[in-house]
Design a protein around this motif. Structure first.
Motif, PDB file in Angstrom:
ATOM      1  N   GLN A 214      29.862  25.217 -11.468  1.00  0.00           N
ATOM      2  CA  GLN A 214      29.696  26.021 -13.035  1.00  0.00           C
ATOM      3  C   GLN A 214      31.319  26.337 -13.021  1.00  0.00           C
ATOM      4  O   GLN A 214      32.069  26.991 -12.377  1.00  0.00           O
TER       5      GLN A 214
ATOM      6  N   ILE B 199      27.627  22.426 -14.574  1.00  0.00           N
ATOM      7  CA  ILE B 199      27.314  23.316 -15.688  1.00  0.00           C
ATOM      8  C   ILE B 199      28.320  23.946 -16.317  1.00  0.00           C
ATOM      9  O   ILE B 199      29.161  24.707 -15.725  1.00  0.00           O
TER      10      ILE B 199
ATOM     11  N   GLU C  24      19.752  23.789 -20.327  1.00  0.00           N
ATOM     12  CA  GLU C  24      20.684  22.783 -19.298  1.00  0.00           C
ATOM     13  C   GLU C  24      20.477  23.129 -17.897  1.00  0.00           C
ATOM     14  O   GLU C  24      20.284  22.371 -17.017  1.00  0.00           O
TER      15      GLU C  24
ATOM     16  N   THR D 136      18.812  20.914 -14.910  1.00  0.00           N
ATOM     17  CA  THR D 136      19.590  20.411 -13.948  1.00  0.00           C
ATOM     18  C   THR D 136      19.041  20.890 -12.502  1.00  0.00           C
ATOM     19  O   THR D 136      19.016  20.265 -11.484  1.00  0.00           O
TER      20      THR D 136
END
Length: 129
Positions: free
Chosen positions: A86, A107, A115, A119
Motif C-alpha cells: 500500500q 492498494i 477495493e 483484494t
C-alpha cells in the motif's frame, strides 16, 4: 496484546507507521480477523517470524527498512503468503519494484474500502464481510 487476540482463524499483519492509517485498517478488519501491527520494516520481520500471519498489508514508505526491502526479506523465508503493498504515492517504479520483489497486489491510499475488501477476499476467501 488485546484479550481478543486469536478470536479468528485468520490473521492479517499490517505494516503501517502512521497511526491514523493503521486505525482505519484495524476498524475495517477487526470484526473479521486478527490484526497485528508493525510500525517499521524490521518490526514486521520480527513479528512475522514470531507470530506468523495469513496475509501482510505492507506500506512501502516505512522507517528502518522500506516495504520493498522488507518484502524481499519475507520472500526469502516464505513465498506463499499474500503480500499486498500500500502506498499513497503509486509511482509506476514503486509498483514495478514491488512486483519484482514478489508482491501479490497493490492498494493506493487513501484506502478505498471496497477495493481493500475485494483484494483481501481474493487471497483469503474465508473472510466474510
Amino acid at each position: 496484546m488485546g484479550t481478543n487476540e486469536d478470536n479468528y482463524n485468520v490473521t492479517i499483519l499490517v505494516a503501517e507507521d502512521e497511526e491514523s492509517n493503521f486505525l482505519l485498517l484495524k476498524t475495517i478488519l477487526k470484526r473479521h480477523c486478527n490484526v497485528l501491527q508493525a510500525r517499521t520494516g524490521l518490526e514486521l520481520l520480527r513479528i512475522f517470524e514470531e507470530k506468523g500471519a495469513d496475509m501482510i498489508l505492507l506500506d512501502i514508505k516505512m522507517p528502518e527498512m522500506n516495504g520493498i526491502d522488507a518484502l524481499k526479506e519475507i520472500r526469502k523465508k516464505n513465498s506463499q503468503i499474500p503480500v499486498i503493498m500500500q502506498s499513497a504515492y503509486a509511482f509506476e517504479n514503486d509498483m514495478e519494484a514491488a512486483r519484482a520483489a514478489g508482491s501479490n497486489g497493490f492498494i493506493t491510499k487513501p484506502i478505498n474500502i471496497v477495493e481493500l475488501k475485494r483484494t483481501i477476499s481474493k487471497f483469503l476467501p474465508q473472510i466474510t464481510w
